[in-house]
Motif scaffolding. Structure first.
Motif, PDB file in Angstrom:
ATOM      1  N   VAL A   1       6.122  19.718  48.557  1.00 16.02           N
ATOM      2  CA  VAL A   1       7.222  20.662  48.643  1.00 16.02           C
ATOM      3  C   VAL A   1       8.172  19.960  49.547  1.00 16.02           C
ATOM      4  O   VAL A   1       8.276  19.617  50.597  1.00 16.02           O
ATOM      5  CB  VAL A   1       6.766  21.911  49.539  1.00 16.02           C
ATOM      6  CG1 VAL A   1       7.915  22.711  49.713  1.00 16.02           C
ATOM      7  CG2 VAL A   1       5.331  22.330  48.955  1.00 16.02           C
ATOM      8  N   THR A   2       9.503  19.338  48.481  1.00 19.42           N
ATOM      9  CA  THR A   2      10.370  18.654  49.274  1.00 19.42           C
ATOM     10  C   THR A   2      11.186  19.201  50.120  1.00 19.42           C
ATOM     11  O   THR A   2      11.540  18.522  51.135  1.00 19.42           O
ATOM     12  CB  THR A   2      11.454  17.809  47.997  1.00 19.42           C
ATOM     13  OG1 THR A   2      11.769  19.075  47.340  1.00 19.42           O
ATOM     14  CG2 THR A   2      10.281  17.001  47.293  1.00 19.42           C
ATOM     15  N   GLN A   3      11.600  20.534  49.949  1.00 23.96           N
ATOM     16  CA  GLN A   3      12.291  21.349  50.875  1.00 23.96           C
ATOM     17  C   GLN A   3      11.681  21.295  52.371  1.00 23.96           C
ATOM     18  O   GLN A   3      12.508  21.386  53.291  1.00 23.96           O
ATOM     19  CB  GLN A   3      12.592  22.856  50.368  1.00 23.96           C
ATOM     20  CG  GLN A   3      13.116  22.766  48.979  1.00 23.96           C
ATOM     21  CD  GLN A   3      12.196  22.798  47.786  1.00 23.96           C
ATOM     22  OE1 GLN A   3      11.147  22.350  47.988  1.00 23.96           O
ATOM     23  NE2 GLN A   3      12.527  23.587  46.679  1.00 23.96           N
ATOM     24  N   GLN A   4      10.457  21.225  52.363  1.00 19.55           N
ATOM     25  CA  GLN A   4       9.669  21.486  53.720  1.00 19.55           C
ATOM     26  C   GLN A   4       9.021  20.137  54.123  1.00 19.55           C
ATOM     27  O   GLN A   4       8.460  20.024  55.131  1.00 19.55           O
ATOM     28  CB  GLN A   4       8.709  22.393  53.515  1.00 19.55           C
ATOM     29  CG  GLN A   4       9.108  23.868  53.248  1.00 19.55           C
ATOM     30  CD  GLN A   4       8.138  25.096  53.046  1.00 19.55           C
ATOM     31  OE1 GLN A   4       6.892  24.858  53.364  1.00 19.55           O
ATOM     32  NE2 GLN A   4       8.657  26.279  52.537  1.00 19.55           N
ATOM     33  N   ASN A   5       9.351  19.138  53.147  1.00 15.36           N
ATOM     34  CA  ASN A   5       8.968  17.682  53.624  1.00 15.36           C
ATOM     35  C   ASN A   5       7.481  17.804  53.778  1.00 15.36           C
ATOM     36  O   ASN A   5       6.670  17.130  54.659  1.00 15.36           O
ATOM     37  CB  ASN A   5       9.490  17.259  55.075  1.00 15.36           C
ATOM     38  CG  ASN A   5       9.267  15.796  55.062  1.00 15.36           C
ATOM     39  OD1 ASN A   5       9.043  14.944  54.151  1.00 15.36           O
ATOM     40  ND2 ASN A   5       9.126  15.347  56.335  1.00 15.36           N
ATOM     41  N   GLN A   6       6.639  18.348  52.797  1.00 12.31           N
ATOM     42  CA  GLN A   6       5.251  18.478  52.674  1.00 12.31           C
ATOM     43  C   GLN A   6       4.753  17.955  51.495  1.00 12.31           C
ATOM     44  O   GLN A   6       5.124  17.860  50.397  1.00 12.31           O
ATOM     45  CB  GLN A   6       4.954  19.926  52.896  1.00 12.31           C
ATOM     46  CG  GLN A   6       5.165  20.817  54.268  1.00 12.31           C
ATOM     47  CD  GLN A   6       4.545  22.289  53.827  1.00 12.31           C
ATOM     48  OE1 GLN A   6       4.676  22.780  52.796  1.00 12.31           O
ATOM     49  NE2 GLN A   6       4.190  22.844  55.237  1.00 12.31           N
TER      50      GLN A   6
END
Length: 213
Positions: free
Chosen positions: A66-71
């Protein structure tokens, strides 16, 4: 023996003189032992005593980023999983599992059980068949068919006295009746520590969920 006791007393007195250093040393020693224990447990489970996967070199775990949450390495959302399964051409089969909080009650027993909800291809993906009865299949999904459970060999022995006639009988899990349909082999331990498996049924509402991993 006397010399050893004398050296032990001297060591204790030396440690007592500087409690801060002693505390740091104890914590460091504890972390070292704990880390080695975790590593050895993983090596033992994966390399020394793995359960008998049918095709271990062709079985993989799939994670999302999940790139938006850096996960990284997060579980799939229900909707994404359905897309992978229905539209993807990379895998022969794809299955999902989700942690399931289970409380076993009845017969003067109240105990928490390590459970997982799984999709229809979970056991076929692993290439593992039930030792007694059968595992969860496509016909066990839908609200009127979902109250079935497969049990681990250890659970069957500890709580049910290894009763060979348990298949078809009911257990009270989370206050609901579940019909036992199968018992897994003694060497099957996936996810590690699992004692019960029930259907993971993605309803229409859950199937549209792209937010909850």
């Amino acid at each position: 023996m006397d010399k050893a006791l004398q050296e032990l007393r001297c060591g204790i007195r030396a440690l007592a003189k500087d409690p801060v250093v002693t505390a740091v040393a104890v914590v460091a020693l504890g972390l070292g032992i704990g880390g080695n224990t975790v590593i050895f447990s993983g090596v033992e489970a994966v390399l020394l005593r793995p359960f008998a996967l049918q095709d271990p070199d062709r079985t993989v775990a799939v994670w999302e980023t999940v790139t938006q949450q850096n996960q990284q390495s997060v579980s799939a959302t229900p909707a994404n999983f359905r897309d992978y399964r229905e539209q993807g051409k990379t895998f022969d089969m794809l299955a999902a599992s989700n942690g399931w909080d289970v409380n076993l009650t009845g017969q003067d027993v109240a105990e928490r059980v390590e459970g997982y909800q799984v999709t229809a291809d979970f056991f076929p993906v692993l290439g593992i068949s039930a030792e007694l009865g059968r595992s969860i299949a496509a016909g066990n999904f839908g609200s009127e068919h979902a109250s079935v459970v497969v049990l681990s060999h250890g659970f069957w022995e500890r709580h049910l006295g290894a009763d060979p006639g348990i298949v078809g009988k009911n257990l009270l899990l989370n206050g609901q009746k579940f019909t036992v349909i199968g018992i897994m082999p003694s060497d099957f331990d996936f996810p590690v520590g699992a004692e019960a498996w029930a259907p993971l049924d993605f309803t229409v509402a859950q199937g549209a969920d792209r937010a909850n991993h």
